[in-house]
Design an enzyme around this catalytic site. Structure first.
Site, PDB file in Angstrom:
ATOM      1  N   HIS A   8     -53.449  53.901   2.854  1.00  0.00           N
ATOM      2  CA  HIS A   8     -53.369  54.985   1.866  1.00  0.00           C
ATOM      3  C   HIS A   8     -51.931  55.418   1.637  1.00  0.00           C
ATOM      4  CE1 HIS A   8     -53.857  57.317   5.730  1.00  0.00           C
ATOM      5  NE2 HIS A   8     -52.884  58.028   5.206  1.00  0.00           N
ATOM      6  N   HIS A  81     -46.165  60.245   2.629  1.00  0.00           N
ATOM      7  CA  HIS A  81     -46.059  59.141   3.578  1.00  0.00           C
ATOM      8  C   HIS A  81     -46.839  57.919   3.086  1.00  0.00           C
ATOM      9  CE1 HIS A  81     -49.869  61.067   5.038  1.00  0.00           C
ATOM     10  NE2 HIS A  81     -50.219  59.817   5.314  1.00  0.00           N
ATOM     11  N   GLU A 130     -46.945  56.040   8.501  1.00  0.00           N
ATOM     12  CA  GLU A 130     -48.070  56.186   9.428  1.00  0.00           C
ATOM     13  C   GLU A 130     -48.608  54.793   9.748  1.00  0.00           C
ATOM     14  OE1 GLU A 130     -51.254  58.599   7.886  1.00  0.00           O
ATOM     15  OE2 GLU A 130     -52.524  58.296   9.646  1.00  0.00           O
TER      16      GLU A 130
END
Lengths: 139, 139
Positions: A8, A81, A130
């Site tokens: 994502h 992010h 991440e």
């Protein structure tokens, strides 16, 4: 290690409700999850499906939310992010540390229920990154 | 209109060469295109493959490059834009304009050789958004 799926793109917003309206009504999203709280991370999140990945809308939750600082600099919200999948989070931790990249905290449970960690943007070309263990049975 | 594939995440960098090293050596990318110039847009670009989308590395090209301003604020680089695919760029233009979203210029040829336009981040929740006609025969 091989670069994994982009699970994502994290997008910070002052209002998930307003962002969901934007993604549905203007961008044409049809798959939008119910928002839910992640108190341990100080965020409220909601996933918007695209055909090949997801947008994770993130709203501050609580006074200590790490998103307040981002929104102070970017009041309308913005890209926060990128999240890549790995098959094994502990192998990935050892890999990144071996490359001299600084982790922001220890692996912990993320929005998809698997272990995640963040890598410092200063070691990732300015991109807060991440790393997330692929959920079992996904894809 | 339906939300299309996330074709790529645009990531600005002061040095494509340094970013390619980061994506190959630390993030484990194996598919990395040759960098090429897009003089009309004032950028040099390079695509990094992930299993489901691409990262578009963007370096300033020339004095008038729109990336200089971004790098002045983010010297290490960072997330610059998100690009979604649409089947028909002119239909998409009419759709976004009908929703009151401000386009940054007219449709023009983008890095993948098809027509693209950008939508103002103020109308996209703080996210500079590129809309791109899907290349014929892609996917």
């Amino acid at each position: 290690m091989k670069l994994g799926r982009l699970n994502h793109v994290g997008v910070a917003t002052p209002s998930i409700e307003a962002s969901v309206a934007l993604y549905r009504d203007v961008l044409g999203a049809t798959g939008v999850s119910e928002p839910f709280d992640l108190p341990a991370q100080g965020v409220r999140v909601c996933f918007v499906d695209t055909p090949n990945t997801q947008i994770e809308l993130i709203e501050p939750l609580g006074q200590a939310s790490p998103i307040h600082g981002f929104l102070a600099k970017n009041p309308a919200g913005g890209q926060h992010h990128l999240c890549y999948e790995v098959p094994d989070i502990l192998e990935a931790k050892a890999w990144f540390e071996g490359k001299g990249a600084r982790l922001l905290g220890e692996p912990r449970i993320g929005a998809h229920g698997t272990l995640i960690f963040f890598v410092h943007p200063k070691d990732m070309g300015g991109v807060l990154t991440e790393i997330m263990e692929t959920p079992k049975g996904a894809h």
